[in-house]
Every structure is written in C-alpha cells, then in structure tokens.
Design a protein around this motif. Structure first.
Motif: not given
Length: 86
Positions: A1-7
């Motif tokens: 989830x965090x990587x999707x937000x940073x992307x």
C-alpha cells in the motif's frame, strides 16, 4: 500500500513538471523524468531554477532532511537486528 502511494506521488510530481516546464522554456521530458525518479528534490530544484526560490529551497531542504532521517532509521534498524536488542 505504501509503495502504491509513493508511486502515485512520484507520478504527480512528474506530470506537474511535464506540464509546467514548457512555460519556463525548460525541457518537459527531462523534468518529467527527473520528477518521477527524484520526486520532491527535483521539484525543489525546478522551483529554484524557475525563480520560485523560497518554495524551492524549503522543499529541497525538507526532502533532504526526510531522506536523512529515513536512512538513519534504516541503519539503526539494521544495527539492532545484527547486534541484537540487548
């Protein structure tokens, strides 16, 4: 989830720089790619280069401080895991 937000945030930086760069006679592709890879640091440097120096320096300094804190936390966690918690 965090990587999707940073992307998503990186894509937003890239899109903003891609759209705004031609207004200041800058290469849209260069700044779009830099915005995607380096994120807020590229945005801060772009603001400095286009005359919005105060906002640029604030964004750049905050981004660098954030990255330093994250690297420090990773190093601390790695040392704790290798040496134990006692």
């Amino acid at each position: 989830m965090e990587s999707a937000i940073s992307l998503i945030i990186s894509i937003l930086f890239a899109v903003y720089l891609f759209i705004d760069a031609p207004k200041h006679n800058k290469s849209r592709w260069l700044w779009g790619i830099l915005g995607f890879i380096f994120g807020p640091i590229a945005l801060g440097i772009y603001f400095i280069k286009t005359g919005r120096k105060v906002a640029g320096w604030v964004i750049t300094i905050l981004a660098i401080l954030f990255y330093i804190v994250i690297i420090g936390l990773i190093i601390t966690a790695a040392l704790l895991f290798t040496n134990g918690f006692s």
